[in-house]
Design an enzyme around this catalytic site. Sequence first.
Site, PDB file in Angstrom:
ATOM      1  N   GLU A   5       8.605  -1.954  35.488  1.00  0.00           N
ATOM      2  CA  GLU A   5       7.479  -1.268  36.495  1.00  0.00           C
ATOM      3  C   GLU A   5       6.746  -1.727  37.824  1.00  0.00           C
ATOM      4  OE1 GLU A   5       6.919   1.882  35.806  1.00  0.00           O
ATOM      5  OE2 GLU A   5       8.277   2.057  33.725  1.00  0.00           O
ATOM      6  N   SER A  27     -16.153  15.697 -24.614  1.00  0.00           N
ATOM      7  CA  SER A  27     -16.204  14.773 -24.838  1.00  0.00           C
ATOM      8  C   SER A  27     -15.957  13.134 -23.960  1.00  0.00           C
ATOM      9  CB  SER A  27     -15.728  14.330 -26.318  1.00  0.00           C
ATOM     10  OG  SER A  27     -15.203  15.261 -26.601  1.00  0.00           O
TER      11      SER A  27
END
Length: 685
Positions: A95, A366
């Site tokens: 690049e 319970s």
Amino acid sequence: MQRRSGNARKPKRGRLRTLFRLTLAVAALGAAALGILLVYLYQSPLPPIDSDQNSIMFDASGEPAAVFSPAEKNQANVKLDQIAPSLIQATLAVEDRHFYEHIGFDFKGMARAVLVNLEHLDKVQGASTLTQQLARNLYLTHERTWTRKAKEALYTAQLEMKYSKPDILQMYLNQIYYGHGAYGIEAAARTYFGKPAKDLTLAESAMLAGIPKGPTYYSPFNHMKNAKDRQKTVLGTMVDNGYITREQADQAYTQLLNFQSPSLRTTDDKAPYFRDYVRSVLIDDLGISEDLLDHGGLKVYTTLDTEAQAAAEAAVQSGVGNDGELEAALVSIDPRNGYVKALVGGTNYIKSQYNHVFATTRQPGSSFKPIMYLTALASKKMTVASQFNSEPTLFHYDDNRKTYSPKNFGEKYLGEINMKRAIAASDNIYAVNTLMTVGADNVIDMARRMGITSKLQAVPSLALGTSPVSPFEMASAFAVISNQGRSVKPVAVLKVTDAFDSVLYEAPKAQSVQVVEPAAAYVLTHMMEGVFDTGGTGSRVSALMKRPVAGKTGTTSTDAWLVGFTPELSTAVWVGYDKGKTLGTAASRKAAPIFATYTEKALAKVPPKMFPVPEGVVSAYIDTATGKLADASCGDKELEVFIAGTEPKETCTGSAPPAKSEPAPEPAKEQSHSWWQDLKRWWME
């Protein structure tokens, strides 16, 4: 004639001097204007960055687990030292090979590009530097206008003035688009290869460095041949720039790459209910704004155990089966430090984002009873040997102005039973007798100290879990029992940093509060282990459990629970229907298998451990018929544990007690479940 010629030369020289002076003046004005422009650019702030960076949630091992941002943009910032050098070299080579030499503009490159383009009568070569590309990506659109190009030049100059070359390179690598929603090299490395950018190989780096030129055209997911051709070009430029040798380039090109499956590329599909919970903690508890969380690129480090989470999701899915309306929730907490390890808020997140783990409209049934029994033990008003008659009973309360008549499931009554039998069989009559003995207000106070925050009604039915609570509260409360009576506040977020790792929040060191004495917690744990023994309500899944486990089932007409724990995990499982539909027999039995399957899978790599016996616990043989100490003349007897000083003082025959009860020895730390219960009894004897 000569005089006239001389006079002609004078005006000519005068015009040249004037032109020269004018040129100097223009140059001076130009230099002054340029200087003023440069000073202006240096002093002027750059526009705010249009940065829509995803905030990432990390699991306990530091791996990405989910994305907070609602957008599809996938981005995570990293520093240069967190990027493989080969990727940096590949990017510079292909690049901007003169990146460290130019001032933002590569004038030689521009001239070369113009000549090449004129030769081919087309734009076949560009000359944008990394800084120019960064300026375009940060502040501008990609429209091709002279205005945009002028702005790009100005922003490029400002970037070069205000930032160092490494800073510019770092920003570029965190901003450039690599296709498939991946912005920045970290997101790209995880999208394509399922690994962080720091671990990229040369071959992988060359592949990724070639993609930004054409994210669709050079994507290996879309066009593998184009991607390989581009990779070869990148490797060639790296050779030309002296980064690698030709031999290294050839080896990298021929290397077989292991790409991440496209279906696994996003991190947004892991633990979505856990992610939503963490999101609420960040915003509601830690004060982080939604905008910052959605777009600020935060890194949120959590307690999530991805293996436990996977086990939880699998257990819920297999446990619920094909019932499309049945919902389930599971939450699992490490009682030792409060870490939330796994959280499943429903059976299908796409269908419903409602998190049942925090639903406070469900009766625990319970499964609430152990909180009451712990109250009884800690107050020393009752012990495991305390007996009540399991028979139809009418209870009077509120100064005898009201009555309550509970029933046992299936109208099954057991006669005189002790606390251990009552817990295992989930006897309702015994439970209400216990509540009436210790007081509903005391039970509520204990529940509060154990982490229950929902409103609880001080009525006899509280003993049967009629006050709604959330699975998260139940897992928190049972963690106290597992942790020898110590409460540690649950935590899910350990640290939050910004996009560049500056710490915004760090969880304080876990603090524990002793809710009840360790001996009381252990005695209750010992009794709760019986839930999975023969005759216990959890015995159906005992064959699935290969380690010591304590727990309690709970069933109402619309809700099924199993809340239990090992020394490492406290887990609550709930099953029910959102529309209040009554549970059938089959659906009401699904919570226990989910709990058992999850616990074994989540702890598959952890050796089984027995619950440690703390100081202040003694063991003694008890006559099952009377609840008194057993001697040779007594009938059936069982070895039970007590808080020291609370063991029975009389024998079943009313004679003097046998030898003084001895402290319960510490059992073996690790045993196999197939014989761990027998070993424990042997040790206790």
